[in-house]
Design a protein around this motif. Sequence first.
Motif, PDB file in Angstrom:
ATOM      1  N   PRO A  67       0.854  -1.217   0.000  1.00 40.86           N
ATOM      2  CA  PRO A  67       0.000   0.000   0.000  1.00 40.86           C
ATOM      3  C   PRO A  67       0.879   1.253   0.000  1.00 40.86           C
ATOM      4  O   PRO A  67       2.074   1.193   0.285  1.00 40.86           O
ATOM      5  CB  PRO A  67      -0.784  -0.122   1.307  1.00 40.86           C
ATOM      6  CG  PRO A  67       0.053  -0.977   2.188  1.00 40.86           C
ATOM      7  CD  PRO A  67       0.790  -1.929   1.303  1.00 40.86           C
ATOM      8  N   HIS A  98      -1.325   8.673  -0.216  1.00 43.62           N
ATOM      9  CA  HIS A  98      -1.627   9.647  -1.260  1.00 43.62           C
ATOM     10  C   HIS A  98      -0.736  10.865  -1.096  1.00 43.62           C
ATOM     11  O   HIS A  98      -0.361  11.235   0.011  1.00 43.62           O
ATOM     12  CB  HIS A  98      -3.098  10.074  -1.201  1.00 43.62           C
ATOM     13  CG  HIS A  98      -4.053   8.961  -1.528  1.00 43.62           C
ATOM     14  ND1 HIS A  98      -5.405   9.021  -1.246  1.00 43.62           N
ATOM     15  CD2 HIS A  98      -3.838   7.752  -2.135  1.00 43.62           C
ATOM     16  CE1 HIS A  98      -5.978   7.913  -1.651  1.00 43.62           C
ATOM     17  NE2 HIS A  98      -5.049   7.126  -2.201  1.00 43.62           N
ATOM     18  N   ASN A 147      -4.145   9.166   4.856  1.00 44.02           N
ATOM     19  CA  ASN A 147      -4.955   8.659   3.745  1.00 44.02           C
ATOM     20  C   ASN A 147      -4.039   7.934   2.751  1.00 44.02           C
ATOM     21  O   ASN A 147      -3.034   8.490   2.303  1.00 44.02           O
ATOM     22  CB  ASN A 147      -5.673   9.824   3.071  1.00 44.02           C
ATOM     23  CG  ASN A 147      -6.712   9.340   2.070  1.00 44.02           C
ATOM     24  OD1 ASN A 147      -7.050   8.151   2.031  1.00 44.02           O
ATOM     25  ND2 ASN A 147      -7.215  10.264   1.270  1.00 44.02           N
ATOM     26  N   GLY A 148      -4.410   6.696   2.489  1.00 50.90           N
ATOM     27  CA  GLY A 148      -3.658   5.893   1.512  1.00 50.90           C
ATOM     28  C   GLY A 148      -4.529   4.786   0.944  1.00 50.90           C
ATOM     29  O   GLY A 148      -5.710   4.668   1.302  1.00 50.90           O
ATOM     30  N   THR A 149      -3.927   3.942   0.072  1.00 51.92           N
ATOM     31  CA  THR A 149      -4.702   2.864  -0.552  1.00 51.92           C
ATOM     32  C   THR A 149      -3.782   1.679  -0.856  1.00 51.92           C
ATOM     33  O   THR A 149      -2.543   1.802  -0.843  1.00 51.92           O
ATOM     34  CB  THR A 149      -5.356   3.365  -1.857  1.00 51.92           C
ATOM     35  OG1 THR A 149      -6.195   2.338  -2.368  1.00 51.92           O
ATOM     36  CG2 THR A 149      -4.303   3.730  -2.907  1.00 51.92           C
ATOM     37  N   ASP A 150      -4.421   0.531  -1.151  1.00 46.87           N
ATOM     38  CA  ASP A 150      -3.702  -0.684  -1.524  1.00 46.87           C
ATOM     39  C   ASP A 150      -4.020  -0.989  -2.990  1.00 46.87           C
ATOM     40  O   ASP A 150      -5.209  -0.943  -3.379  1.00 46.87           O
ATOM     41  CB  ASP A 150      -4.126  -1.840  -0.620  1.00 46.87           C
ATOM     42  CG  ASP A 150      -3.315  -3.090  -0.917  1.00 46.87           C
ATOM     43  OD1 ASP A 150      -2.116  -3.112  -0.559  1.00 46.87           O
ATOM     44  OD2 ASP A 150      -3.884  -4.020  -1.514  1.00 46.87           O
ATOM     45  N   GLY A 165      -6.691  -3.332  -3.519  1.00 46.08           N
ATOM     46  CA  GLY A 165      -7.980  -2.993  -2.916  1.00 46.08           C
ATOM     47  C   GLY A 165      -8.171  -3.561  -1.528  1.00 46.08           C
ATOM     48  O   GLY A 165      -9.311  -3.571  -1.025  1.00 46.08           O
ATOM     49  N   VAL A 213      -6.714  -1.158   4.452  1.00 47.46           N
ATOM     50  CA  VAL A 213      -5.437  -0.732   5.011  1.00 47.46           C
ATOM     51  C   VAL A 213      -5.664  -0.198   6.423  1.00 47.46           C
ATOM     52  O   VAL A 213      -6.747   0.237   6.788  1.00 47.46           O
ATOM     53  CB  VAL A 213      -4.801   0.348   4.128  1.00 47.46           C
ATOM     54  CG1 VAL A 213      -4.472  -0.203   2.759  1.00 47.46           C
ATOM     55  CG2 VAL A 213      -5.690   1.591   4.011  1.00 47.46           C
ATOM     56  N   ASP A 270      -1.390  -3.308   4.618  1.00 41.98           N
ATOM     57  CA  ASP A 270      -2.573  -4.050   4.176  1.00 41.98           C
ATOM     58  C   ASP A 270      -2.653  -5.394   4.865  1.00 41.98           C
ATOM     59  O   ASP A 270      -3.426  -6.271   4.482  1.00 41.98           O
ATOM     60  CB  ASP A 270      -2.545  -4.242   2.659  1.00 41.98           C
ATOM     61  CG  ASP A 270      -1.294  -5.003   2.219  1.00 41.98           C
ATOM     62  OD1 ASP A 270      -0.488  -5.372   3.101  1.00 41.98           O
ATOM     63  OD2 ASP A 270      -1.154  -5.181   0.997  1.00 41.98           O
TER      64      ASP A 270
END
Length: 861
Positions: free
Chosen positions: A24, A27, A57-60, A63, A66, A111
């Motif tokens: 992950p 941003h 704030n972030g993402t994998d 999907g 996280v 993640d």
Amino acid sequence: MTAAGVPLLLLSLHLSLGRSDYAPFFHDNGPHSFSGNMALFSISEDTPVGTQIYILNGTDPEGDVVRYGLAFEKGSKEYFRADPKSGNVSLITALDREIQDEISALVSITDGRNKVVEKVRIFVTDANDEPPEFLNLPFIVDVSEDMDAGSSLYKVHAVDRDMGSGGSVSYFLQSSPFTKFTIDSHSGILRIKPGEKLDYETTRTHFITVVAKDGGGKYNGQYQVMSSSATITINVLDAQDTPPMFVGTPYFGYVYEVSGPGSEIFTVFAKDGDEGNPNPIQYSIVNGSDGIFSMNSSSGCISLQADPMHLRNELFELKVKASEVSPDNKELDYTTTMVTVRVVDLNNHPPTFYGENGPQNRFELTMYEHPSEGEILRGLKITVNDSDQGANAKFKLRLVGPGRVLRVVPQTVLNEAQVTIIVENSSAIDYEKYQFISFKLLAVEIDTPERFSATADIVINLLDTNDNIPKFSTEYYIARVAENSPGGSNVVSVTATDPDSGLWGEVKYSIYGTGADLFLIHPTSGIIYTQPWATLDAEVKSKYNFYVKAEDSEGKYSLAEVFVTVLDLNDHSPEFSEDFVEKTMVIGAPIKIEALDDDAEEPNNVIEYSIMKADPDNIFEINTDTGEIKLKPFVKSLDIVHNITKHKDCKWSLVVQARDRGNPSFSTTAVVKIDITEATLLKGPVAAFLMQSRENPLKALGAMAGFISVMVVMTVLISTAMYLRNSKSNRIMPSRRIIRRRPRDRCQWNLNFKKPFGWPDSSNRFVVEDPEGKNHNISLNNNSPRGGFPPPSAPKLPPPPMSNLKYGERMGTVPTISGTLSSKGSKKFRRNTENSVSNALVSELKMKLEQKILEANQGYC
């Protein structure tokens, strides 16, 4: 291939054969972003603890869910906390930019399989939360008093750890109208105000307050300016600019008659006005000594050079000088002053009082009483003298005697004075209290150890004036006099006194007022007596009041009030309205006689009644207080009366006495003729009322009319109520006609008829015929079982007269009452009707009624 490379090969083979797994990531965020990885993030130092300040704030890439983390390096202070799920970052420790303006933190995102950790720097921005701080405290400045105005004295310095306008500092002094200083607002340089000068001899130390103020800024969302203050102590240093000063002026010295040449008279003292660096002082006499006095240049001591017996003056004025001397014996500055030397003798003479002819210790004066306050007693010629000089001749004067009556002027004397005596309290100089007043005039030395003194007697003989008015012994006099007192009788003696002497103390009396017509007063003795022709009568007037006046020879007077009560005597006998009275008495009812006594008061006008003689005796009794005569209780009928006496006319004669309760007691008698008749058939309170009002027929007629009016109103109300009730029920009551049964024989008399009036007879019945033609017998007996109302009962008609009854012979009393059948109503209404019939029969009408019945019966026969 090495052994370590085998696992890596296997791992890469495994990854290539399976699914790819990426880590992950956060941003990107800009410098003003509140979401991302906190890179380039800044926060104000006044942010409250607990505030949410940022969102990680972030993402994998695959999907996956996280989670976030935030940590600090070991040993660092933790300022923030992040929520693992939402990424919300909150402030948990208060910030202070002045202590730490940059915070390093480790933010992470994972993640579950891969975790990314980044180190970020968080900047703390400034808020205006720091006041200026002075450096180099305390501020103490030494300044010479001769420094010129505008000169720089000191520079203060303060720093503010805030940034921007909040870190700039300006200076100013707290306002004071007497300050001699000013400060530059930017540099902090302290100076003497233009036109001002420091003076060591006036003020040696100045304390001023300097305030440092920042340029202001926001703190917790509010604009504020912060300041601090400090005290600057300015010590003024002395400079050689002040001449010497004599201490303890003015100077006085004394030469006594026992002093010899070389005696020390007085010592002066001076000091340099520049106390910070003083110079030595030298003394000298400038002028006035005339070779009689000398002065020590170092000590300032003045000495006598001649014998006091040779001194021609009593007072010498010496001008002396004090000079500053420099270390090389040069005179720098000087000052002068005056020394007064008085030649005095020993205290060997006491004060002495003098009159017009020389020394005197008794003074006498004759004067009128009550002189004006502040008046000078000019008849007293007194002088006081002390032959000594100076303090030995200073003494006080005092008056010893009745307090605050006179005062002496002057109270302090030096050598000699004319003594003045002044009136202080005029009312205390009263001839009626004292014929003479004596005082002691005392003179006592003040400041001498011997305290010599002298006394003189002052005697004031008083003359009387007419300053008092006659005064009665009481404000009012109360007298009592009998009504039969002859003219010229003494009533009361009044007394008034006037304390004045001679003719002024003689009192003359007089009386006046509306009640004084019957009285006279002796002008000198004050005895009040009745007029020679006066006749007092308590029955005519029993109260008199008037004023008595006491007057002296000059017309000064006072008043008192006299109240005279004429005492009633028993000088009237009771009197009956007539000497011969005829009364008709009904058995059971009293008659009343009344006598009046014209005396004014009790017990003279209180009457007691008694029966002196009766024919026959022991039949009547009388109420001693009211005069009511009634038969004794055992006489209840006319038959008993007939049994007592053979007189058929039933007329009795009584001698009634009325006696008053006075002392002596008077009485009078009257003959009362009483005609006794049988009681009527009337009973109840109405009959009693008729019997009581038989002497006043109008009263009975008025009561009768009122009663009938009430009955008419009640009848109308009852009829209206019955009508409304019948109308409501829609039914008509059967009409009835009343038929009275006539007697078979009107001429059959029953001479033994003894029933009282109103007594019901069971044989009296009425026949009522209804519309159907049926007759109904209704008994008039009150015991009838019917729930209705019986009509008024009436006695049975008497039978016709017997054959042996002669014409004109009087028959027994046979009254008749006509009976009527009332409409259906209450028993109360029937009884009221019965009483109204009874009210019409009074004892005076009874005789006429019997006569008419007798005539009617003769017509039947």
